[in-house]
Design a protein around this motif. Structure first.
Motif, PDB file in Angstrom:
ATOM      1  N   PRO A 174      31.253  37.529  29.845  1.00  0.00           N
ATOM      2  CA  PRO A 174      30.359  38.685  29.939  1.00  0.00           C
ATOM      3  C   PRO A 174      31.081  39.994  30.259  1.00  0.00           C
ATOM      4  N   ASP A 175      32.200  39.917  30.993  1.00  0.00           N
ATOM      5  CA  ASP A 175      32.936  41.154  31.283  1.00  0.00           C
ATOM      6  C   ASP A 175      33.413  41.804  29.987  1.00  0.00           C
ATOM      7  N   LEU A 176      33.944  40.984  29.073  1.00  0.00           N
ATOM      8  CA  LEU A 176      34.417  41.527  27.798  1.00  0.00           C
ATOM      9  C   LEU A 176      33.252  42.009  26.936  1.00  0.00           C
ATOM     10  N   LYS A 177      32.172  41.250  26.971  1.00  0.00           N
ATOM     11  CA  LYS A 177      30.989  41.626  26.183  1.00  0.00           C
ATOM     12  C   LYS A 177      30.467  42.985  26.660  1.00  0.00           C
ATOM     13  N   GLU A 178      30.354  43.160  27.971  1.00  0.00           N
ATOM     14  CA  GLU A 178      29.847  44.427  28.522  1.00  0.00           C
ATOM     15  C   GLU A 178      30.785  45.582  28.162  1.00  0.00           C
ATOM     16  N   LYS A 179      32.067  45.308  28.261  1.00  0.00           N
ATOM     17  CA  LYS A 179      33.053  46.340  27.936  1.00  0.00           C
ATOM     18  C   LYS A 179      32.898  46.799  26.483  1.00  0.00           C
ATOM     19  N   LEU A 180      32.676  45.828  25.610  1.00  0.00           N
ATOM     20  CA  LEU A 180      32.508  46.129  24.187  1.00  0.00           C
ATOM     21  C   LEU A 180      31.215  46.907  23.941  1.00  0.00           C
ATOM     22  N   ILE A 181      30.131  46.471  24.574  1.00  0.00           N
ATOM     23  CA  ILE A 181      28.843  47.147  24.393  1.00  0.00           C
ATOM     24  C   ILE A 181      28.922  48.586  24.908  1.00  0.00           C
ATOM     25  N   ALA A 182      29.662  48.787  25.998  1.00  0.00           N
ATOM     26  CA  ALA A 182      29.722  50.114  26.617  1.00  0.00           C
ATOM     27  C   ALA A 182      30.407  51.139  25.709  1.00  0.00           C
ATOM     28  N   ASP A 183      31.399  50.701  24.944  1.00  0.00           N
ATOM     29  CA  ASP A 183      32.115  51.653  24.090  1.00  0.00           C
ATOM     30  C   ASP A 183      32.649  50.950  22.841  1.00  0.00           C
ATOM     31  N   PRO A 184      31.718  50.566  21.955  1.00  0.00           N
ATOM     32  CA  PRO A 184      32.158  49.787  20.781  1.00  0.00           C
ATOM     33  C   PRO A 184      33.168  50.536  19.916  1.00  0.00           C
ATOM     34  N   GLU A 185      32.992  51.849  19.797  1.00  0.00           N
ATOM     35  CA  GLU A 185      33.884  52.596  18.915  1.00  0.00           C
ATOM     36  C   GLU A 185      35.345  52.460  19.363  1.00  0.00           C
ATOM     37  N   ARG A 186      35.513  52.459  20.690  1.00  0.00           N
ATOM     38  CA  ARG A 186      36.866  52.394  21.235  1.00  0.00           C
ATOM     39  C   ARG A 186      37.440  50.974  21.138  1.00  0.00           C
ATOM     40  N   HIS A 187      36.593  49.975  21.331  1.00  0.00           N
ATOM     41  CA  HIS A 187      37.126  48.625  21.514  1.00  0.00           C
ATOM     42  C   HIS A 187      36.989  47.686  20.324  1.00  0.00           C
ATOM     43  N   ILE A 188      36.140  48.029  19.356  1.00  0.00           N
ATOM     44  CA  ILE A 188      35.790  46.988  18.388  1.00  0.00           C
ATOM     45  C   ILE A 188      36.980  46.506  17.557  1.00  0.00           C
ATOM     46  N   GLU A 189      37.832  47.443  17.132  1.00  0.00           N
ATOM     47  CA  GLU A 189      38.950  46.986  16.289  1.00  0.00           C
ATOM     48  C   GLU A 189      39.859  46.035  17.060  1.00  0.00           C
ATOM     49  N   GLY A 190      40.176  46.411  18.299  1.00  0.00           N
ATOM     50  CA  GLY A 190      41.037  45.558  19.129  1.00  0.00           C
ATOM     51  C   GLY A 190      40.364  44.230  19.432  1.00  0.00           C
ATOM     52  N   ALA A 191      39.054  44.272  19.666  1.00  0.00           N
ATOM     53  CA  ALA A 191      38.312  43.049  19.984  1.00  0.00           C
ATOM     54  C   ALA A 191      38.401  42.068  18.815  1.00  0.00           C
ATOM     55  N   VAL A 192      38.205  42.575  17.610  1.00  0.00           N
ATOM     56  CA  VAL A 192      38.236  41.698  16.428  1.00  0.00           C
ATOM     57  C   VAL A 192      39.623  41.072  16.265  1.00  0.00           C
ATOM     58  N   GLU A 193      40.676  41.877  16.383  1.00  0.00           N
ATOM     59  CA  GLU A 193      42.035  41.324  16.217  1.00  0.00           C
ATOM     60  C   GLU A 193      42.312  40.251  17.268  1.00  0.00           C
ATOM     61  N   GLU A 194      41.878  40.517  18.491  1.00  0.00           N
ATOM     62  CA  GLU A 194      42.155  39.567  19.566  1.00  0.00           C
ATOM     63  C   GLU A 194      41.342  38.280  19.409  1.00  0.00           C
ATOM     64  N   LEU A 195      40.104  38.398  18.967  1.00  0.00           N
ATOM     65  CA  LEU A 195      39.290  37.185  18.771  1.00  0.00           C
ATOM     66  C   LEU A 195      39.842  36.357  17.606  1.00  0.00           C
ATOM     67  N   VAL A 196      40.291  37.040  16.570  1.00  0.00           N
ATOM     68  CA  VAL A 196      40.909  36.317  15.448  1.00  0.00           C
ATOM     69  C   VAL A 196      42.165  35.601  15.937  1.00  0.00           C
ATOM     70  N   ARG A 197      42.948  36.292  16.757  1.00  0.00           N
ATOM     71  CA  ARG A 197      44.192  35.695  17.273  1.00  0.00           C
ATOM     72  C   ARG A 197      43.888  34.490  18.175  1.00  0.00           C
ATOM     73  N   ILE A 198      42.973  34.644  19.118  1.00  0.00           N
ATOM     74  CA  ILE A 198      42.748  33.596  20.109  1.00  0.00           C
ATOM     75  C   ILE A 198      42.152  32.339  19.464  1.00  0.00           C
ATOM     76  N   ALA A 199      41.376  32.512  18.388  1.00  0.00           N
ATOM     77  CA  ALA A 199      40.743  31.354  17.737  1.00  0.00           C
ATOM     78  C   ALA A 199      41.621  30.784  16.619  1.00  0.00           C
ATOM     79  N   THR A 200      42.371  31.629  15.929  1.00  0.00           N
ATOM     80  CA  THR A 200      43.218  31.226  14.785  1.00  0.00           C
ATOM     81  C   THR A 200      42.642  30.011  14.054  1.00  0.00           C
ATOM     82  N   ILE A 201      41.553  30.251  13.358  1.00  0.00           N
ATOM     83  CA  ILE A 201      40.809  29.154  12.724  1.00  0.00           C
ATOM     84  C   ILE A 201      41.583  28.499  11.576  1.00  0.00           C
TER      85      ILE A 201
END
Lengths: 409, 107
Positions: free
Chosen positions: A264-291
């Protein structure tokens, strides 16, 4: 010969692919493997002994070495399931090398450049919102994976390819058979035949009446380059893009949504400022899951010295992106999702000439989903503990079989 | 071995012998020439191996295809008449003496 349950369990533990500790934590065996960088494993299904590369730089080296082939035709190609013969020959460009790869991939790649993909933003936003509407129209709980994660990328890729809306269920079903871990070899073979028949008919339609879609553009690219295509070229390409374009993004949408809900901390951070965080969030989620951890197979065409070992001519290799993406020298504190590092240097979309053709499209879809979803459904949560959700262990593309969610009405 | 000259934004040069069969991008990457990022590793997907080719009219380069053309519209430094993606330039004997300028930034 009889085998005791204990012996079977040991055997199961020793054949590759190994089971992830959790969808975001590599198998326990990877710790040791990452230290060795390159090691030999025995594959489930085929029983082949192959190399696995589990180090960031070794993987990048392998994936840019022209002496290493992506062709599925080699005897030792590292299949870890029983592959029908079509999996070796009817691959389209994912299984081609050199010029054949470049010229074939080019026909499709014009549709997936950053510039072309950006133009799709308004339509993808519409599609995402329509599917959130569909979800909200239901009485919770609901299976987010089926209603949202599979449906959004399928709608996007079908529109891009020029496939009518009412055929989406057909492709979802067949895509799951072709890539999922639960299908039988005969089912996979039948699925190829059925998809080919469908696409064959579609080609006939587009030849008569070209539209603003990938299939029509690919045919035009062939014409412009003075090359002739066969229907086989086209339906193999379409099947590749269909599978690559929906199963993968669908897996990431469910996994990433679950990860954000569970953090939830990451979710709240993303909701608070999606413009700033969304690109980094996507890269990191892709990295951490590496499907696609087990989805980058290769074969050596010559003896190759790499990471202090000799890969012999003809040896199969799997490049384990999940391990490479945990290299602490490249990604300090690798088990953490840190939006700020937001690097595109990860191996989540592969590396080298076979780098995911749809990476920009997938990025855009994920960016739109995770900026919209939690804004519109702030109370979205799991309807079942995350560790009880059935996972696609052993599938070519890792993911979840379901994602039960609920929300306040 | 064909010699390729890479000119950095500050004017310094690196002259590299690049084996036939490699690309202009790989010639830089394999020899530690900074200024070409090639994030995707040669997939013609990222636009981070952008170069400006000297005397492009007379350089024996392969024709530019649709994908490269598309990607060059999105590079970090503006596209010019002599822009190419270095991952799309296979090194042949004909390319001996090729001079490419690297842009201020690739990202």
């Amino acid at each position: 010969m009889t085998t005791s349950a204990a012996e079977s369990a040991t055997e199961a533990e020793e054949t590759f692919p190994y089971v992830r500790q959790c969808p975001f934590t590599p198998p326990v065996q990877y710790d040791q493997m990452m230290e060795e960088k390159l090691q030999q494993v025995t594959l489930t299904g085929s029983g082949l002994t192959i190399w696995t590369a589990s180090d960031y730089h070794t993987i990048r080296q392998i994936l840019t070495d022209p002496r290493i082939s992506a062709s599925r035709k080699h005897d030792n190609f590292p299949f870890y399931f029983i592959a029908p013969p079509e999996y070796r020959t009817e691959t389209s460009f994912i299984g081609y090398d050199g010029t054949e790869h470049t010229t074939t991939r080019r026909k499709a790649a014009v549709t997936f450049t950053n510039r072309q993909v950006k133009r799709l933003r308004p339509r993808i936003e519409e599609i995402v919102n329509e599917h959130i509407d569909k979800l909200l129209a239901l009485d919770p709980p609901a299976n987010f994976h089926r209603i949202f994660s599979l449906a959004v990328p399928m709608t996007v890729i079908c529109e891009l390819l020029g496939i009518p809306q009412d055929e989406h269920d057909f492709f979802i079903k067949h895509g799951t058979l072709l890539l999922g871990g639960h299908s039988e070899p005969e089912e996979r073979q039948a699925a190829i035949v059925e998809v080919n028949e469908y696409v064959n008919n579609l080609i006939a339609v587009k030849e008569k009446e070209p539209g603003d879609d990938l299939l029509s553009r690919a045919m035009a690219e062939y014409a412009a380059s003075g090359e002739e295509y066969t229907k086989r070229d086209l339906f193999n390409m379409i099947r590749l893009l269909m599978n690559g374009g929906h199963e993968t993004t669908a897996s990431m949408l469910s996994l990433g949504t679950a990860y954000l809900i569970e953090h939830p901390d990451l979710k709240e951070k993303l909701i608070a400022d999606p413009e700033r965080h969304i690109e980094g969030a996507v890269e990191e989620l892709v990295r951490i899951a590496t499907i696609g951890d087990t989805a980058i197979p290769r074969v050596a065409l010559e003896d190759i010295e790499i990471a202090g070992k000799t890969i012999k001519k003809g040896d199969g290799i799997l490049c384990l992106g999940l391990a490479g993406n945990r290299d602490p020298e490249v990604f300090p504190e690798p088990d953490k999702v840190i939006f700020e590092r937001g690097s595109r240097e990860h191996l989540g979309f592969g590396h080298g000439v076979h780098h995911c053709i749809g990476a920009e499209l997938a990025r855009l879809e994920m960016q739109i989903v995770w900026t919209t979803l939690f804004q519109r459904i702030p109370t979205l949560r799991l309807a079942k503990p995350f560790d009880e959700i059935d996972r696609k262990e052993g599938a070519v593309i890792y993911g979840l079989w379901e994602l039960p969610v609920t929300w306040d009405k | 071995m064909p010699k390729i000259t890479y000119i950095h934004p500050d004017g310094t040069t690196s002259v590299i012998d690049v084996p036939i069969g490699e690309t202009v991008m790989r010639g830089a990457k394999l020899n530690g020439v900074n200024g070409i990022v090639a994030q995707c590793g040669g997939g013609a997907s990222c636009g981070t191996c952008h170069v400006y080719v000297d005397d492009i009219e007379n350089a024996p380069l392969p024709p530019m295809h649709g994908v490269e053309d598309e990607i060059l519209y999105e590079t970090a430094c503006p596209r010019q008449e002599n822009s190419r993606l270095s991952c799309q330039l296979p090194v042949t004997d004909d390319l001996d003496g090729l001079v490419v300028h690297m842009p201020e930034t690739q990202l």
